[in-house]
Design a protein around this motif. Structure first.
Motif, PDB file in Angstrom:
ATOM      1  N   PRO A 169       9.293 -20.190 -14.264  1.00 20.46           N
ATOM      2  CA  PRO A 169       8.049 -20.764 -14.809  1.00 20.46           C
ATOM      3  C   PRO A 169       6.786 -20.111 -14.286  1.00 20.46           C
ATOM      4  O   PRO A 169       5.854 -19.843 -15.060  1.00 20.46           O
ATOM      5  CB  PRO A 169       8.148 -22.232 -14.384  1.00 20.46           C
ATOM      6  CG  PRO A 169       9.601 -22.499 -14.272  1.00 20.46           C
ATOM      7  CD  PRO A 169      10.210 -21.229 -13.776  1.00 20.46           C
ATOM      8  N   GLU A 170       6.712 -19.838 -12.991  1.00 22.07           N
ATOM      9  CA  GLU A 170       5.467 -19.307 -12.430  1.00 22.07           C
ATOM     10  C   GLU A 170       5.168 -17.899 -12.917  1.00 22.07           C
ATOM     11  O   GLU A 170       3.998 -17.462 -12.949  1.00 22.07           O
ATOM     12  CB  GLU A 170       5.514 -19.326 -10.899  1.00 22.07           C
ATOM     13  CG  GLU A 170       6.544 -18.420 -10.249  1.00 22.07           C
ATOM     14  CD  GLU A 170       7.930 -19.038 -10.175  1.00 22.07           C
ATOM     15  OE1 GLU A 170       8.796 -18.424  -9.520  1.00 22.07           O
ATOM     16  OE2 GLU A 170       8.140 -20.135 -10.751  1.00 22.07           O
ATOM     17  N   LYS A 171       6.200 -17.133 -13.336  1.00 22.48           N
ATOM     18  CA  LYS A 171       5.982 -15.749 -13.761  1.00 22.48           C
ATOM     19  C   LYS A 171       5.197 -15.672 -15.071  1.00 22.48           C
ATOM     20  O   LYS A 171       4.518 -14.676 -15.332  1.00 22.48           O
ATOM     21  CB  LYS A 171       7.316 -15.019 -13.894  1.00 22.48           C
ATOM     22  CG  LYS A 171       8.039 -14.807 -12.558  1.00 22.48           C
ATOM     23  CD  LYS A 171       7.186 -13.988 -11.592  1.00 22.48           C
ATOM     24  CE  LYS A 171       7.906 -13.769 -10.270  1.00 22.48           C
ATOM     25  NZ  LYS A 171       7.060 -13.028  -9.303  1.00 22.48           N
ATOM     26  N   TRP A 172       5.306 -16.704 -15.901  1.00 24.18           N
ATOM     27  CA  TRP A 172       4.514 -16.727 -17.132  1.00 24.18           C
ATOM     28  C   TRP A 172       3.025 -16.726 -16.811  1.00 24.18           C
ATOM     29  O   TRP A 172       2.217 -16.080 -17.485  1.00 24.18           O
ATOM     30  CB  TRP A 172       4.884 -17.942 -17.974  1.00 24.18           C
ATOM     31  CG  TRP A 172       6.282 -17.883 -18.516  1.00 24.18           C
ATOM     32  CD1 TRP A 172       7.418 -18.385 -17.953  1.00 24.18           C
ATOM     33  CD2 TRP A 172       6.692 -17.258 -19.742  1.00 24.18           C
ATOM     34  NE1 TRP A 172       8.512 -18.109 -18.747  1.00 24.18           N
ATOM     35  CE2 TRP A 172       8.094 -17.439 -19.854  1.00 24.18           C
ATOM     36  CE3 TRP A 172       6.013 -16.583 -20.757  1.00 24.18           C
ATOM     37  CZ2 TRP A 172       8.819 -16.962 -20.947  1.00 24.18           C
ATOM     38  CZ3 TRP A 172       6.731 -16.108 -21.849  1.00 24.18           C
ATOM     39  CH2 TRP A 172       8.120 -16.293 -21.928  1.00 24.18           C
ATOM     40  N   TRP A 173       2.650 -17.447 -15.761  1.00 22.92           N
ATOM     41  CA  TRP A 173       1.245 -17.539 -15.379  1.00 22.92           C
ATOM     42  C   TRP A 173       0.761 -16.236 -14.756  1.00 22.92           C
ATOM     43  O   TRP A 173      -0.370 -15.791 -15.023  1.00 22.92           O
ATOM     44  CB  TRP A 173       1.049 -18.685 -14.390  1.00 22.92           C
ATOM     45  CG  TRP A 173       1.351 -20.026 -14.983  1.00 22.92           C
ATOM     46  CD1 TRP A 173       2.555 -20.654 -15.019  1.00 22.92           C
ATOM     47  CD2 TRP A 173       0.417 -20.901 -15.634  1.00 22.92           C
ATOM     48  NE1 TRP A 173       2.437 -21.876 -15.646  1.00 22.92           N
ATOM     49  CE2 TRP A 173       1.140 -22.042 -16.032  1.00 22.92           C
ATOM     50  CE3 TRP A 173      -0.942 -20.827 -15.911  1.00 22.92           C
ATOM     51  CZ2 TRP A 173       0.535 -23.108 -16.700  1.00 22.92           C
ATOM     52  CZ3 TRP A 173      -1.559 -21.878 -16.568  1.00 22.92           C
ATOM     53  CH2 TRP A 173      -0.812 -23.005 -16.960  1.00 22.92           C
ATOM     54  N   GLU A 174       1.588 -15.628 -13.951  1.00 20.67           N
ATOM     55  CA  GLU A 174       1.198 -14.369 -13.324  1.00 20.67           C
ATOM     56  C   GLU A 174       0.904 -13.312 -14.387  1.00 20.67           C
ATOM     57  O   GLU A 174      -0.090 -12.573 -14.291  1.00 20.67           O
ATOM     58  CB  GLU A 174       2.316 -13.889 -12.390  1.00 20.67           C
ATOM     59  CG  GLU A 174       1.948 -12.677 -11.558  1.00 20.67           C
ATOM     60  CD  GLU A 174       3.034 -12.309 -10.561  1.00 20.67           C
ATOM     61  OE1 GLU A 174       3.240 -11.104 -10.353  1.00 20.67           O
ATOM     62  OE2 GLU A 174       3.656 -13.237  -9.988  1.00 20.67           O
ATOM     63  N   ALA A 175       1.741 -13.260 -15.412  1.00 16.97           N
ATOM     64  CA  ALA A 175       1.513 -12.312 -16.502  1.00 16.97           C
ATOM     65  C   ALA A 175       0.239 -12.653 -17.261  1.00 16.97           C
ATOM     66  O   ALA A 175      -0.512 -11.761 -17.683  1.00 16.97           O
ATOM     67  CB  ALA A 175       2.717 -12.317 -17.450  1.00 16.97           C
ATOM     68  N   LEU A 176      -0.021 -13.934 -17.438  1.00 19.52           N
ATOM     69  CA  LEU A 176      -1.237 -14.357 -18.147  1.00 19.52           C
ATOM     70  C   LEU A 176      -2.484 -13.914 -17.397  1.00 19.52           C
ATOM     71  O   LEU A 176      -3.430 -13.395 -18.003  1.00 19.52           O
ATOM     72  CB  LEU A 176      -1.245 -15.878 -18.317  1.00 19.52           C
ATOM     73  CG  LEU A 176      -2.538 -16.450 -18.923  1.00 19.52           C
ATOM     74  CD1 LEU A 176      -2.662 -16.064 -20.389  1.00 19.52           C
ATOM     75  CD2 LEU A 176      -2.603 -17.962 -18.756  1.00 19.52           C
ATOM     76  N   PHE A 177      -2.520 -14.111 -16.083  1.00 20.19           N
ATOM     77  CA  PHE A 177      -3.714 -13.749 -15.322  1.00 20.19           C
ATOM     78  C   PHE A 177      -3.962 -12.242 -15.345  1.00 20.19           C
ATOM     79  O   PHE A 177      -5.111 -11.794 -15.312  1.00 20.19           O
ATOM     80  CB  PHE A 177      -3.606 -14.270 -13.887  1.00 20.19           C
ATOM     81  CG  PHE A 177      -3.702 -15.770 -13.782  1.00 20.19           C
ATOM     82  CD1 PHE A 177      -4.646 -16.468 -14.513  1.00 20.19           C
ATOM     83  CD2 PHE A 177      -2.828 -16.486 -12.974  1.00 20.19           C
ATOM     84  CE1 PHE A 177      -4.743 -17.848 -14.438  1.00 20.19           C
ATOM     85  CE2 PHE A 177      -2.917 -17.868 -12.877  1.00 20.19           C
ATOM     86  CZ  PHE A 177      -3.868 -18.552 -13.611  1.00 20.19           C
ATOM     87  N   ARG A 178      -2.905 -11.446 -15.396  1.00 20.27           N
ATOM     88  CA  ARG A 178      -3.118 -10.004 -15.557  1.00 20.27           C
ATOM     89  C   ARG A 178      -3.839  -9.731 -16.876  1.00 20.27           C
ATOM     90  O   ARG A 178      -4.721  -8.873 -16.935  1.00 20.27           O
ATOM     91  CB  ARG A 178      -1.777  -9.262 -15.531  1.00 20.27           C
ATOM     92  CG  ARG A 178      -1.142  -9.160 -14.147  1.00 20.27           C
ATOM     93  CD  ARG A 178      -0.076  -8.079 -14.106  1.00 20.27           C
ATOM     94  NE  ARG A 178       1.018  -8.350 -15.039  1.00 20.27           N
ATOM     95  CZ  ARG A 178       2.126  -9.023 -14.711  1.00 20.27           C
ATOM     96  NH1 ARG A 178       2.267  -9.500 -13.493  1.00 20.27           N
ATOM     97  NH2 ARG A 178       3.076  -9.223 -15.609  1.00 20.27           N
ATOM     98  N   ARG A 179      -3.466 -10.453 -17.889  1.00 19.47           N
ATOM     99  CA  ARG A 179      -4.091 -10.284 -19.201  1.00 19.47           C
ATOM    100  C   ARG A 179      -5.554 -10.723 -19.185  1.00 19.47           C
ATOM    101  O   ARG A 179      -6.426 -10.052 -19.743  1.00 19.47           O
ATOM    102  CB  ARG A 179      -3.330 -11.115 -20.239  1.00 19.47           C
ATOM    103  CG  ARG A 179      -1.944 -10.600 -20.577  1.00 19.47           C
ATOM    104  CD  ARG A 179      -2.030  -9.621 -21.729  1.00 19.47           C
ATOM    105  NE  ARG A 179      -0.730  -9.449 -22.355  1.00 19.47           N
ATOM    106  CZ  ARG A 179      -0.562  -9.099 -23.627  1.00 19.47           C
ATOM    107  NH1 ARG A 179      -1.607  -8.924 -24.406  1.00 19.47           N
ATOM    108  NH2 ARG A 179       0.640  -8.939 -24.123  1.00 19.47           N
ATOM    109  N   ILE A 196      -4.181 -14.686  -7.030  1.00 15.48           N
ATOM    110  CA  ILE A 196      -4.425 -16.062  -7.453  1.00 15.48           C
ATOM    111  C   ILE A 196      -3.167 -16.904  -7.288  1.00 15.48           C
ATOM    112  O   ILE A 196      -3.225 -18.077  -6.912  1.00 15.48           O
ATOM    113  CB  ILE A 196      -4.884 -16.096  -8.934  1.00 15.48           C
ATOM    114  CG1 ILE A 196      -6.286 -15.481  -9.056  1.00 15.48           C
ATOM    115  CG2 ILE A 196      -4.884 -17.517  -9.477  1.00 15.48           C
ATOM    116  CD1 ILE A 196      -6.764 -15.363 -10.477  1.00 15.48           C
ATOM    117  N   MET A 197      -2.020 -16.300  -7.532  1.00 14.38           N
ATOM    118  CA  MET A 197      -0.759 -17.031  -7.499  1.00 14.38           C
ATOM    119  C   MET A 197      -0.226 -17.255  -6.088  1.00 14.38           C
ATOM    120  O   MET A 197       0.643 -18.101  -5.889  1.00 14.38           O
ATOM    121  CB  MET A 197       0.297 -16.272  -8.308  1.00 14.38           C
ATOM    122  CG  MET A 197      -0.002 -16.151  -9.794  1.00 14.38           C
ATOM    123  SD  MET A 197       0.201 -17.713 -10.668  1.00 14.38           S
ATOM    124  CE  MET A 197       1.931 -18.042 -10.375  1.00 14.38           C
TER     125      MET A 197
END
Length: 314
Positions: A169-179, A196-197
């Motif tokens: 689950p947390e990896k979805w957010w990490e990818a989003l913040f890169r975007r 941030i993560m």
């Protein structure tokens, strides 16, 4: 309110009401003076790690732009391209604390939290941990909570649509913040999303499922990984829309930088502090320079250049 909304609120209420250093409440009180906004939100690196030598980020949320003292031109700029930003510093218990403050209305904040927003600026910030350090009344607190929840569901929805496969689950957010860092033309590298993560994996993991449910997204779970049920066509539409948003977002942030040159209150003091913090040299400001930073900007930059050169020469 759905069960997923309630689950999100349970997490977010705990975050919004988590105590902060008492000096920050004193700082906010001095910044506000006699003004009584709807609320003040505290977020960013200063929340993740309290550093009295650093810069604290606050958003002042108003009912109307006229509720905050500003010139007609500044209010117009805030209406057209929110938020307006200013710098403040106050001595608290013998320590100078510094803050960067953004000002906008509740309506502008709500619009920026919506999945229909073409601007990532607000939902990308307020899907991160936030503290409500000042609030006018319980009604304002409830409204701010609902908007923060919207930021989380909007962010989670974009995370689901911009990546493929099954991930923790947390990896979805990490990818989003890169975007979002790339889309906003931030000076920090996109790897800042990983910063941030740090230490927050459990928090983002706990948000993912209820946020997707609240956003109306179905998903599958296998071996600790989650995967939203989205078609290729849905992902392609989202990717195309994101690219349009990213292009406009870069130009929007350039426009904000230009606007800040004319509306950033106490910008000269902010420049002097940044130079001292990063070089160790003090850029002393005359009263005129402090009051008229835009007029004096060429001279200030030239003096700053001389300071850096003298530092490099020992």
């Amino acid at each position: 309110m759905t069960e997923a909304d309630s689950a999100l609120d349970q997490i977010l209420i705990g975050e919004l009401t988590t105590p902060v250093d008492p000096r920050l409440h004193t700082l906010v009180t001095q910044i506000l003076g006699i003004a009584r906004p709807l609320g003040v939100l505290f977020y960013g690196s200063g929340l993740r790690q309290f550093d009295p030598e650093g810069l604290f980020d606050f958003y002042i949320v108003l009912e109307r732009l006229s509720d905050w003292p500003a010139s007609p031109a500044a209010m117009l700029a805030n209406h057209l391209l929110p938020p307006n930003v200013f710098y403040a510093e106050h001595e608290i218990d013998g320590q100078v604390l510094r803050a960067k403050i953004a000002v906008l209305t509740m309506q502008q904040l709500r619009a920026g939290a919506s999945p229909r927003s073409a601007d990532t600026t607000l939902w990308a910030r307020f899907c991160q941990p936030v503290r409500l350090v000042w609030v006018r009344n319980p009604e304002a607190a409830d409204t701010l909570l609902s908007i923060i929840r919207s930021c989380v569901t909007t962010a989670a929805g974009w995370a689901a649509r911009l990546e493929e496969g099954a991930h923790p689950p947390e990896k979805w957010w990490e990818a989003l913040f890169r975007r979002t860092y790339r889309a906003e033309l931030r000076v920090e590298q996109s790897a800042r999303g990983s910063v941030i993560m740090q230490g927050q994996d459990a928090r983002y993991a706990a948000l993912t499922r209820p946020a997707w449910q609240s956003a109306g997204l179905a998903f599958d779970e296998t071996g600790g990984c989650v995967a939203p049920r989205l078609s290729t066509a849905q992902r392609l539409r989202a990717e195309r829309r994101w690219e349009r948003m990213a292009r406009k977002g870069r130009w929007r942030n350039v426009a904000r930088l230009i606007k800040a040159a004319f509306t950033f209150k106490n910008g000269a003091a902010y420049l002097a502090w940044k130079i001292e913090r990063h070089s160790g040299f003090v850029l002393k400001l005359s009263p005129f320079e402090a009051r008229h930073p835009l007029i004096c900007l060429p001279r200030l930059l030239w003096r700053a250049r001389r300071i850096f050169l003298s530092g490099m020469q020992g």
